[in-house]
Scaffold this motif. Structure first.
Motif, mmCIF file in Angstrom:
data_model
loop_
_atom_site.group_PDB
_atom_site.id
_atom_site.type_symbol
_atom_site.label_atom_id
_atom_site.label_comp_id
_atom_site.label_asym_id
_atom_site.label_seq_id
_atom_site.Cartn_x
_atom_site.Cartn_y
_atom_site.Cartn_z
ATOM 1 N N PRO A 84 29.533 6.818 31.138
ATOM 2 C CA PRO A 84 28.298 6.996 30.369
ATOM 3 C C PRO A 84 27.549 8.291 30.712
ATOM 4 O O PRO A 84 26.963 8.930 29.841
ATOM 5 C CB PRO A 84 27.460 5.774 30.727
ATOM 6 N N ALA A 85 27.603 8.675 31.991
ATOM 7 C CA ALA A 85 26.829 9.847 32.400
ATOM 8 C C ALA A 85 27.415 11.151 31.869
ATOM 9 O O ALA A 85 26.804 12.211 32.001
ATOM 10 C CB ALA A 85 26.716 9.897 33.925
ATOM 11 N N ARG A 128 21.016 14.219 22.967
ATOM 12 C CA ARG A 128 19.915 13.274 23.228
ATOM 13 C C ARG A 128 20.031 12.055 22.307
ATOM 14 O O ARG A 128 19.757 10.929 22.697
ATOM 15 C CB ARG A 128 18.567 13.958 23.032
ATOM 16 N N GLN A 129 20.449 12.347 21.083
ATOM 17 C CA GLN A 129 20.624 11.252 20.122
ATOM 18 C C GLN A 129 21.720 10.297 20.620
ATOM 19 O O GLN A 129 21.583 9.077 20.536
ATOM 20 C CB GLN A 129 21.001 11.852 18.760
ATOM 21 N N ILE A 172 22.688 9.826 23.750
ATOM 22 C CA ILE A 172 22.175 9.079 24.902
ATOM 23 C C ILE A 172 21.256 7.958 24.432
ATOM 24 O O ILE A 172 21.388 6.800 24.845
ATOM 25 C CB ILE A 172 21.428 10.019 25.877
ATOM 26 N N ALA A 173 20.327 8.314 23.541
ATOM 27 C CA ALA A 173 19.346 7.320 23.090
ATOM 28 C C ALA A 173 20.055 6.152 22.395
ATOM 29 O O ALA A 173 19.754 4.988 22.650
ATOM 30 C CB ALA A 173 18.324 7.967 22.157
ATOM 31 N N ILE A 201 23.740 4.844 24.831
ATOM 32 C CA ILE A 201 23.525 4.409 26.210
ATOM 33 C C ILE A 201 22.272 3.541 26.319
ATOM 34 O O ILE A 201 22.293 2.480 26.927
ATOM 35 C CB ILE A 201 23.425 5.614 27.165
ATOM 36 N N LEU A 202 21.188 4.006 25.731
ATOM 37 C CA LEU A 202 19.933 3.263 25.870
ATOM 38 C C LEU A 202 19.742 2.222 24.772
ATOM 39 O O LEU A 202 18.831 1.395 24.850
ATOM 40 C CB LEU A 202 18.750 4.245 25.888
ATOM 41 N N GLY A 203 20.592 2.281 23.737
ATOM 42 C CA GLY A 203 20.487 1.291 22.663
ATOM 43 C C GLY A 203 19.235 1.436 21.819
ATOM 44 O O GLY A 203 18.750 0.464 21.234
ATOM 45 N N LEU A 204 18.694 2.651 21.763
ATOM 46 C CA LEU A 204 17.456 2.863 20.985
ATOM 47 C C LEU A 204 17.762 3.155 19.522
ATOM 48 O O LEU A 204 18.831 3.603 19.183
ATOM 49 C CB LEU A 204 16.658 4.023 21.604
#
Lengths: 383, 380
Positions: free
Chosen positions: A306-307, A373-374, A376-377, A380-383
């Motif tokens: 993920p990183a 960023r999109q 990751i959001a 990974i972050l499920g946003l």
């Protein structure tokens, strides 16, 4: 938890360091390390030398020249290569089209192209972006229409890096205008000497000629040059872009840039603010390198850690920050034209501003940092 | 190179998470406990003792578990996740750590044994107040004079006090807490912090009387900084989790907040900060476990610098992305930011660490975490 490399990996690292200085001519490595212009000929010579030693495409499938190394070993390979001042193998060949062909192409096409691609007998260009299809690549409009056995291609690609040297270009073209945009795209390989292909230079803010527009006017492409299946292009594009993101984390490059900047700083290192700025950058870079190591040490079965999305984003930010530092260290000497035959200002200082300006590209290409960023959001972050 | 934890380490983490996570699952319970007379929960402290956590880094012959910085880091991180008020950092890492680093075998057996059993808390009184503490020898014994503040967990039964020795250097002394003039209160983050005044107070030298304990002290402070890094990392993880959960659930303008890209991007940047920090803290932990004191010290400074920067970034953004709710004392997130601020300033902050690193910056070409010396070879 264990810090040190295994004896095997340590030996591997030493072997890599020794190989690169032995295999690649010193004048090429010196040009890279001193930040001089690296010519197309140097890149060709270097890659052929690497390929002869099995060092150009270690990440490819073994039957096409790959080495079956671990992710960590590949990282060490790349790290030592950059540290030794070896120009990276042409990414359009080794990181982009090569792995796509190995994965998706017919056996016949693999045999035709892969050996020449590894050896840089073919210089590939990338024909993806268009004036109206950047981050939203699937919006591309270049068309390929079937005519007998051939495809007829019309349209325009842009930002084609080093396209002036290209022998062949791998393109994404629209083959089904009726389908949903991702589903009507195919990948075509086009010989750049074909009538109707025109390469026009784009001059950039650094004064250099690095990228081009490539125009296609009724270009006839043999049907056999289609990669995989018709309308499968988006799958291949995603595969390629996924590889590209991992490949563009410039940890080793930024380390070298920062070490050079520090070495060149001279008296400026007496300034506590400069020292603090360098120390802070070194620490940020260390955190990034350790993240890269975490990623390569624990990427199982090719699944990205993920990183890994952090690497491109932060790596390019640091690349830009270090190039900015170099301009500040140069000071007014940055304004001394590089074209003057005689000057007191050293070469690096005269080149520092063009390099700084050039590297603004780093947060745009390879999936812009906003795209990262999109990712990751969302993923990974499920946003 | 291996960044993963082994089975025993995972089991330790799960056990501590089970205990502290259950106890403080409701943040109100943490607030109530921290406001109590003792400032932490005695039952939890005893349970930590039974799990071996209070003797974790000490030798088995002194009642400890013989574990290292990796295990201490795992526990500290769990403490940080729920802001557990039990004084693990103050009593075990700093107080006990000082005894382990400088004490005689007899002192270790007595003090660490009692600490590990949950019978006696220790604290390290190191930062001087306006009157630095000095040691004097009199009538065959030692006396300390001066003031220490802030002393984290300074209401412990036994204090380890650093003091300037008459012949130069720094000594460490064991002082009965009751023998000092002490005042204890909550710091801005709720941590129990004391002012300790010594006025010719009787003290027992830790280790060889009159010997300079600077090196041992430096090591303990590094272990404390490293544990604080882990504690901060645990807090940052939870702050980001809470923030993303909030962005998904909180509605404004009739839609969830994660409809707004400006907010999502800020959360993505918090993730970047967190991952970079996770990497460097893990590395520093291994450096402390495997390297000599000089390299270990530098590694800790580097991790602590990154933690300082990331802790401020993540802490500030967690509040901003929540909005007003995170300003309230009853909500976990703002309290994490408060605690991150305390941890940042406990044993030197990012700015101080950067100054120390910057002082040595011209002594090497670059950093190489894979080299035993941490330094990269010159390219030419």
């Amino acid at each position: 938890m264990r810090l040190e490399l295994s004896a095997e990996d340590q030996a591997f690292r030493e072997e890599m360091a020794a190989s690169f200085t032995r295999v690649v001519p010193e004048e090429i490595r010196t040009a890279v390390l001193e930040g001089q212009e690296v010519t197309a000929e140097m890149i060709r010579t270097s890659q052929k030398a690497l390929n002869a030693e099995g060092l150009a495409v270690p990440h490819w499938p073994v039957e096409w020249g790959g080495r079956g190394w671990t992710e960590l070993q590949r990282h060490l390979w790349h790290e030592e290569m950059v540290r030794a001042g070896v120009p990276s193998p042409l990414p359009f060949n080794t990181s982009m089209i090569g792995p796509v062909l190995a994965q998706f192409a017919s056996q016949e096409m693999k045999e035709r192209f892969l050996p020449a691609t590894a050896n840089l007998d073919i210089w590939w260009s990338q024909g993806f972006s268009e004036p109206d299809a950047g981050s939203d690549l699937a919006g591309l409009r270049t068309t390929a229409v079937r005519d007998g056995e051939d495809w007829v291609v019309n349209g325009q690609k842009t930002w084609t890096t080093l396209g002036q040297y290209g022998d062949w270009i791998f393109t994404l073209v629209r083959t089904d205008p009726e389908a949903k945009k991702q589903l009507g795209i195919s990948m075509l390989l086009i010989d750049m000497t074909t009538p109707g292909v025109e390469v026009r230079p784009i001059e950039l803010i650094d004064g250099g000629h690095e990228v081009n527009e490539v125009w296609f006017t009724d270009v006839r492409v043999p049907g056999e040059n289609l990669v995989g299946e018709v309308n499968q292009g988006w799958t291949m594009a995603k595969f390629l872009l996924g590889n590209e993101r991992v490949g563009v984390a410039p940890v080793a490059l930024v380390k070298r840039m920062l070490a050079s900047a520090k070495e060149r700083a001279g008296d400026r290192l007496d300034d506590p603010l400069t020292r603090a700025r360098i120390a802070e950058l070194e620490n940020q870079l260390l955190a990034l390198e350790l993240t890269a190591l975490r990623v390569v040490a624990h990427s199982a079965d090719g699944e990205p850690h993920p990183a890994s999305s952090v690497l491109k984003l932060r790596g390019t930010e640091l690349q830009q920050a270090v190039s900015e530092l170099a301009v500040d260290l140069a000071g007014p000497a940055a304004l001394v034209p590089g074209s003057l035959e005689q000057a007191d200002a050293p070469d690096w200082a005269r080149r520092s501003a063009p390099v700084y300006l050039n590297y603004r590209k780093a947060s745009i290409y390879g999936g812009s940092n906003e795209i990262q960023r999109q990712i990751i959001a969302r993923t990974i972050l499920g946003l | 190179m291996d960044f993963t934890h082994d089975e025993e380490q995972v089991a330790l983490r799960d056990a501590v998470r089970g205990l502290l996570g259950r106890k403080y699952a409701d943040f109100e319970e943490r607030r109530r406990t921290a406001r109590g007379e003792l400032g932490f929960d005695e039952t939890v402290w005893k349970q930590l003792a039974e799990m071996g956590v209070l003797g974790l880094p000490f030798d088995e012959e002194h009642g400890g578990m013989g574990a290292g910085p990796v295990e201490v880091g795992l526990v500290a991180s769990e403490v940080g996740r729920v802001l557990a008020p039990e004084p693990f950092l103050a009593a075990v890492v700093l107080g006990g750590g000082a005894v382990a680093a400088a004490g005689t075998d007899e002192q270790k057996a007595e003090l660490l044994g009692a600490l590990a059993a949950g019978e006696r808390r220790l604290a390290l009184a190191h930062t001087d107040g306006a009157t630095p503490v000095t040691a004097a020898e009199a009538d065959g014994g030692w006396m300390l004079t001066g003031a220490k503040e802030p002393v984290l967990g300074g209401d412990a039964e036994t204090l380890v006090v650093s003091a300037a020795l008459p012949g130069g250097g720094t000594g460490l002394f064991v002082v009965d807490g009751e023998a000092c003039e002490r005042a204890t209160g909550p710091a801005f983050d709720g941590s129990r912090v004391s002012r300790v005044v010594l006025s010719g107070t009787a003290a027992t030298p830790l280790g060889e009387p009159g010997a300079d304990a600077s090196a041992a002290l430096a090591r303990v402070l590094d272990l404390g900084r490293l544990a604080a890094c882990h504690e901060a990392l645990g807090g940052m993880e939870v702050a980001l989790q809470a923030t993303t959960a909030y962005l998904k659930s909180r509605k404004q303008f009739g839609v969830p907040l994660n409809t707004f890209q400006a907010l999502n991007f800020r959360a993505a940047d918090m993730y970047v900060s967190l991952e970079l920090t996770r990497s460097i803290v893990a590395w520093a932990t291994m450096m402390v476990a495997e390297s000599d004191a000089g390299l270990a010290h530098e590694a800790v400074l580097r991790a602590a610098l990154q933690v300082s920067r990331a802790g401020r970034h993540v802490g500030q953004e967690a509040i901003q992305l929540h909005g007003g709710i995170a300003m309230t004392a009853e909500y976990l997130v703002g309290n994490i930011t408060s605690h991150l601020t305390a941890l940042d300033h406990l044993l030197g902050d990012g700015q101080q660490h950067l100054a120390e690193l910057a002082g040595a910056v011209d002594g090497y070409p670059g950093l190489d975490p894979l080299a035993p010396t941490m330094r990269s070879a010159s390219t030419q």
